[in-house]
Design a protein around this motif. Sequence first.
Motif, mmCIF file in Angstrom:
data_model
loop_
_atom_site.group_PDB
_atom_site.id
_atom_site.type_symbol
_atom_site.label_atom_id
_atom_site.label_comp_id
_atom_site.label_asym_id
_atom_site.label_seq_id
_atom_site.Cartn_x
_atom_site.Cartn_y
_atom_site.Cartn_z
ATOM 1 N N LYS A 186 13.153 3.849 -11.331
ATOM 2 C CA LYS A 186 12.583 4.567 -11.148
ATOM 3 C C LYS A 186 12.170 5.366 -13.465
ATOM 4 O O LYS A 186 10.443 5.773 -13.029
ATOM 5 N N ALA A 188 7.570 5.992 -12.549
ATOM 6 C CA ALA A 188 7.713 6.366 -11.059
ATOM 7 C C ALA A 188 8.730 7.571 -10.734
ATOM 8 O O ALA A 188 9.897 7.448 -10.489
ATOM 9 N N ASN A 212 8.882 7.630 -6.910
ATOM 10 C CA ASN A 212 10.632 7.433 -5.906
ATOM 11 C C ASN A 212 10.001 5.690 -6.445
ATOM 12 O O ASN A 212 9.615 4.862 -6.721
ATOM 13 N N GLU A 264 9.244 3.816 -3.427
ATOM 14 C CA GLU A 264 7.721 3.398 -2.718
ATOM 15 C C GLU A 264 7.462 2.974 -3.870
ATOM 16 O O GLU A 264 6.610 1.280 -4.045
ATOM 17 N N GLU A 265 6.876 4.056 -5.314
ATOM 18 C CA GLU A 265 6.141 2.760 -6.159
ATOM 19 C C GLU A 265 6.106 2.261 -7.057
ATOM 20 O O GLU A 265 5.905 1.967 -7.598
ATOM 21 N N LEU A 278 5.118 -0.635 -5.530
ATOM 22 C CA LEU A 278 3.892 -0.788 -5.197
ATOM 23 C C LEU A 278 3.554 -1.529 -7.086
ATOM 24 O O LEU A 278 2.077 -2.491 -6.593
ATOM 25 N N LYS A 279 3.700 -0.607 -7.737
ATOM 26 C CA LYS A 279 3.422 -1.526 -9.033
ATOM 27 C C LYS A 279 3.416 -2.893 -9.249
ATOM 28 O O LYS A 279 3.080 -3.628 -9.519
#
Lengths: 312, 239
Positions: free
Chosen positions: B221, B226, B228, B230-231, B234-235
Amino acid sequence: MSPSISIKAVNITKRYGDKTALDDISFEVNRGELFGFIGPDGAGKTSLFRLITSLLIPDGGTLTVDGLDTVKDYTKLRKILGYMPGRFSLYQDLTVEENLRFFAGIFKTTLEANYDLVKDIYSHIEPFKTRKAGKLSGGMKQKLALSCALIHKPEILVLDEPTTGVDAVSRIEFWEMLNKLRQSGITIIVSTPYMDEASRCDRVALIQGGKIMSIDTPEAIRNNFGRDLWALKADDIYRLLVDLRRFESTWTAFPFGEHIHLSLSDKSIKPAEIALYLEALGHSNVHISKIEPSIEDCFMEMMSVGSGTGEE
Amino acid sequence: MKIIEVENLVKKFGNFVANDHLTFSVDEGEIYGFLGANGAGKTTAMKILCGLSAPTSGKVLVAGYDVYTQTEMIKKRIGYMSQRFSLFEDLSVWENFQFFGGIYGLPAAKIRERTTELLGRLGLESEKNQILGSLPLGWKQKLAFSVAIIHQPSIVFLDEPTGGVDPITRRQFWEIIYETANQGITVFVTTHYMDEAEYCRRVSIMADGKIVALDTPANLKAKYQAANIEEVFLKIARG
């Protein structure tokens, strides 16, 4: 019947032997709405969708779609429905294009006549139109299945768990496609076990054990949580969870990613009191902040109230 | 001690490179999250780690055994559970434990002892004569996990173990995973729930056959700025 109502379910019950899959449920879906049924496996989502699509007959209650009774008027009903079942059910040994033409043909139309309708979705897989459907990746199969469900220009689109087993990126893409489709005025009902997808819908029904626990907009469900909710963090997260469960005023304590979400049975408790309790137990780097509940928090709260998991 | 050691693992199917020089290791007793988009190559790598498929090249040791020559030893030292490969619906809970204990070659007395212990931990002793098919999905998932560790493996592979279960059961399942790791059994887990990645000690993220990130959730993170996992995911997955 109000012209603005698309699906109307009144006291629907469905049993398999002595198991009750759907227990006396009622709801209405408005025309043009993107409506989500959110719940885990076994909640009754697939049974409900098979009733709506006239593939099953209810044991009790009535169900109409655009004024058509799902039992008496099923031949008319099936013409206006687009259905994407939970299991991939296209022809694996036909190509992408053959599948699409086949489904268009069944409904006495052509790919060309309704190309505009599926263009946004189909264009992603059109470069592979000569590939057999069985050879597509998960995300591409999903796009083809959605194209096939749309090709006859249905009034209502019924999508049974379209994002189950699909990775986080493909899930977001899929919801972006649904969002675009909704703007064309089509009614969409969609089921999902992923609680975070609720916020993508106009309204949702939270469903568990064959019963609807709540029907509302995602915002209203969150606003009705009814308790203060705290997110906590500390160095030893597992011990933090165990100790929070022992805290006198704890109603529920659940892990949420790197945090524990804590709701209290006593509204007067201040965060400083929780911090004191935890520090006395030797916790270090304790962080406490007040947060807004997510749909998942609400779902678990309703389950806890229903089953007595909470400690009040 | 390393329970899994992978160096430059390559797996090709024809011209397609499913695993492209994977290098990673898993420590004994850790919870290791194995993430990646559909088609990134996770299943291929898992099959190799379980001794079900041979690599094209590279070094892979599981519980100290070589995946090229010692697959039978590997299969004795690992447990495996997925949402799809589960228990027999028409056998009772007790019979399922007997059957799988037998498959792993445990003596009858040991099977009884482990079954009693594992059912006790789940609080399901009184359900032992129930036919599995009659039980709620959440219980079946927990039972399937218990069966996967009946032979006290060095490592247990969990392939999307919580798919579709309700949010409370999903969390109870993770508490069982924590307990198991505390007893020294290494847990290797895949999931599409990104909040669950936060429960792992370390996670790796695959894209296009390569491991593109491997660290603790906190470090990932920080590195990807990010909020979390999930971010982070996605990145990485969107490039």
